[in-house]
Design a protein around this motif. Structure first.
Motif, mmCIF file in Angstrom:
data_model
loop_
_atom_site.group_PDB
_atom_site.id
_atom_site.type_symbol
_atom_site.label_atom_id
_atom_site.label_comp_id
_atom_site.label_asym_id
_atom_site.label_seq_id
_atom_site.Cartn_x
_atom_site.Cartn_y
_atom_site.Cartn_z
ATOM 1 N N SER A 118 6.040 -10.092 -8.606
ATOM 2 C CA SER A 118 6.759 -9.008 -7.944
ATOM 3 C C SER A 118 7.626 -8.277 -8.971
ATOM 4 O O SER A 118 7.839 -8.769 -10.083
ATOM 5 C CB SER A 118 7.646 -9.551 -6.828
ATOM 6 O OG SER A 118 8.813 -10.140 -7.357
ATOM 7 N N LEU A 152 5.132 -5.073 1.084
ATOM 8 C CA LEU A 152 5.170 -6.455 0.602
ATOM 9 C C LEU A 152 5.705 -7.383 1.696
ATOM 10 O O LEU A 152 5.150 -8.458 1.915
ATOM 11 C CB LEU A 152 6.032 -6.568 -0.653
ATOM 12 C CG LEU A 152 6.192 -7.981 -1.201
ATOM 13 C CD1 LEU A 152 4.836 -8.603 -1.541
ATOM 14 C CD2 LEU A 152 7.104 -7.987 -2.411
ATOM 15 N N THR A 182 3.002 -6.246 -7.475
ATOM 16 C CA THR A 182 3.962 -5.307 -8.054
ATOM 17 C C THR A 182 3.700 -3.866 -7.637
ATOM 18 O O THR A 182 4.596 -3.038 -7.704
ATOM 19 C CB THR A 182 3.984 -5.394 -9.590
ATOM 20 O OG1 THR A 182 2.671 -5.152 -10.103
ATOM 21 C CG2 THR A 182 4.465 -6.762 -10.052
ATOM 22 N N CYS A 231 8.289 -2.161 -1.020
ATOM 23 C CA CYS A 231 9.005 -3.316 -0.473
ATOM 24 C C CYS A 231 8.619 -3.579 0.981
ATOM 25 O O CYS A 231 8.433 -4.726 1.385
ATOM 26 C CB CYS A 231 10.504 -3.120 -0.621
ATOM 27 S SG CYS A 231 11.050 -3.263 -2.331
ATOM 28 N N GLN A 253 11.536 -5.791 -5.565
ATOM 29 C CA GLN A 253 10.885 -6.603 -4.537
ATOM 30 C C GLN A 253 11.558 -7.979 -4.451
ATOM 31 O O GLN A 253 11.833 -8.479 -3.362
ATOM 32 C CB GLN A 253 9.402 -6.770 -4.843
ATOM 33 C CG GLN A 253 8.593 -5.513 -4.705
ATOM 34 C CD GLN A 253 7.204 -5.673 -5.282
ATOM 35 O OE1 GLN A 253 6.993 -6.408 -6.249
ATOM 36 N NE2 GLN A 253 6.234 -4.968 -4.698
#
Length: 75
Positions: free
Chosen positions: A39, A18, A11, A15, A43
């Motif tokens: 997430s 990730l 988290t 983005c 995301q």
């Protein structure tokens, strides 16, 4: 809801970071293996479509207001 320790918490990633992390982790998975992580809603919205296509299967479950448990399976 308490977050299980065996599930990674992504988290705090942007983005973009990730997506890069997932590409690296998923490349290492063998067929039949899966990846579970937490997430945010943003995301989740960004990764759902790219990882819902072959060779992956995508599943998500809302666990808190802004937290989702994501499961990506490698077919």
């Amino acid at each position: 809801m308490d977050k299980p320790k065996e599930v990674q918490d992504f988290t705090h990633f942007t983005c973009t970071n990730l997506m890069l992390k997932l590409k690296i982790l998923l490349k290492k998975l063998r067929s039949g293996e899966n990846l579970h992580f937490f997430s945010t809603r943003e995301q989740y919205a960004n990764i759902e479509k790219p990882f819902s296509k072959a060779p992956y299967s995508f599943d998500a479950q809302k666990v808190e207001d802004n937290t989702y448990l994501i499961k990506i399976f490698k077919d």
